[in-house]
Enzyme design. Structure first.
Site, PDB file in Angstrom:
ATOM      1  N   ARG A 236      22.880 142.428   8.831  1.00 49.58           N
ATOM      2  CA  ARG A 236      23.642 143.274   7.727  1.00 49.58           C
ATOM      3  C   ARG A 236      24.276 142.188   6.682  1.00 49.58           C
ATOM      4  NH1 ARG A 236      25.007 144.537  13.211  1.00 49.58           N
ATOM      5  NH2 ARG A 236      24.600 146.955  13.677  1.00 49.58           N
TER       6      ARG A 236
ATOM      7  N   ASP B 187      30.430 150.019  17.538  1.00 52.90           N
ATOM      8  CA  ASP B 187      30.129 148.816  18.643  1.00 52.90           C
ATOM      9  C   ASP B 187      30.727 149.175  19.794  1.00 52.90           C
ATOM     10  OD1 ASP B 187      28.425 146.684  16.474  1.00 52.90           O
ATOM     11  OD2 ASP B 187      30.213 147.842  15.580  1.00 52.90           O
TER      12      ASP B 187
ATOM     13  N   ARG C 186      29.613 152.149  21.617  1.00 45.79           N
ATOM     14  CA  ARG C 186      28.193 151.719  22.139  1.00 45.79           C
ATOM     15  C   ARG C 186      28.483 150.804  23.473  1.00 45.79           C
ATOM     16  NH1 ARG C 186      25.248 149.636  16.722  1.00 45.79           N
ATOM     17  NH2 ARG C 186      24.224 151.413  16.351  1.00 45.79           N
TER      18      ARG C 186
ATOM     19  N   HIS D 268      31.225 143.458  12.138  1.00 48.02           N
ATOM     20  CA  HIS D 268      30.230 144.487  12.557  1.00 48.02           C
ATOM     21  C   HIS D 268      28.816 143.628  12.222  1.00 48.02           C
ATOM     22  CE1 HIS D 268      27.903 148.131  13.289  1.00 48.02           C
ATOM     23  NE2 HIS D 268      27.788 148.167  11.862  1.00 48.02           N
TER      24      HIS D 268
END
Length: 317
Positions: A91, A151, A154, A178
């Site tokens: 990212r 996240d 998850r 993140h």
């Protein structure tokens, strides 16, 4: 009395933006939905497709392809535009590409006297949320990144699968970047109010503390595995964005893990990072400071350093 019309503007109708719009329609969130994209035909096609589902939606809604002038009366502007994460790319690799895109987008929004709340979903989200705050000039509490909301979801899912307990009764947080340096807050993870450590102790024949680290790895690396298989992640983050939007428009004072501006919180200053925060109609109402273990504090410092170094490379002070 003037009628309140909750307007959400989505900038970027790629996989995330269109999935988010579909989620808003399905859950009846917002009264007005405006889609903006450089590819005007794509945005127009999405608008047509979404409008054809209005007869089955839980509430009426106006949906149209708009321009930046529609941001003037918007309550929330959500930015999902930008370069996508490619296979093998982190990212943070996206930072330079998307920082330039964001300068143009945010300036265009602010030229039309936008005075609402920004939600940023584009990666690297912590870096781009900081950039959005700087370019917009809005108070930091009205610039929010999706942060670790996905996240955290998850992690709750993976723990629910492991313990065979409904994910809605499993509570745990992912905080920090993140991205690859994020961390699970095991010291505050619980199942139905019972700490994960204690729950494992109660069921030694079924579970083990040694299983927790591989569970976290599944969470941390989930995007890479999904991108390898289908090219992009968009359903999960879209659901997270809908949840965040609902919390704002309904003034819920809901606790969610988002990228929020830290100015002394968690011993960090002048940085956006994923943390639990109370979200209301005014944006970030309060940042919740968890009592982290020594190891978690170090991990959070390291994660914040990763974000800060990237911010300094794309937005030098």
């Amino acid at each position: 009395m003037m009628e309140v019309r909750n307007r959400v503007v989505i900038i970027g109708t790629g996989a995330v933006g269109s999935s988010y719009a579909y989620g808003l329609l399905n859950q009846g969130v917002a009264d007005e939905l405006v889609l903006i994209d450089l590819n005007e035909e794509k945005a127009e096609g999405d608008v047509m497709d979404l409008n054809h589902g209005l007869a089955f939606a839980p509430s009426s809604k106006k949906i149209w392809r708009g321009t930046y002038s529609d941001c003037k009366d918007a309550d929330i502007v959500v930015i999902t535009a930008g370069a996508n994460q490619m296979p093998g790319e982190t990212r943070l690799d996206l930072a330079e590409k998307n920082a330039g895109v964001f300068k143009k987008i945010v300036n265009a929004v602010m030229e039309h006297s936008f005075d609402g709340i920004f939600i940023v979903a584009t990666n690297p989200v912590d870096v781009l949320t900081y950039v959005t705050w700087k370019y917009s000039g809005l108070p930091s509490e009205r610039v929010i990144g999706s942060g670790t909301i996905l996240d955290t979801a998850r992690l709750r899912y993976q723990l629910s699968e492991y313990f065979d307990i409904d994910a809605r009764n499993v509570h745990a947080y992912i905080i920090g970047e993140h991205g690859d340096s994020e961390l699970p807050v095991w010291s505050h993870a619980n199942v139905g109010g019972i700490s994960v450590d204690h729950y494992i102790q109660q069921h030694k024949d079924l579970y083990s503390k040694e299983d927790l680290e591989p569970i976290f790895h599944k969470v941390r690396d989930a995007a890479y595995h999904i991108i390898e298989r289908k090219g992009a992640t968009h359903y999960g983050i879209a659901m997270g964005l809908v949840r965040l939007t609902k919390a704002i428009l309904h003034n819920e004072n809901a606790l969610v893990t988002v990228s929020a501006y830290l100015n002394g919180h968690y011993n960090q200053k002048d940085i956006y990072a994923g943390v639990p925060a109370v979200v209301s109609r005014k944006g970030i109402k309060e940042i919740v400071e968890l009592n982290l273990s020594d190891g978690e504090q170090k991990q959070f410092r390291d994660s914040a350093a990763v974000i800060r170094n990237t911010v300094e490379s794309v937005y030098p002070s």
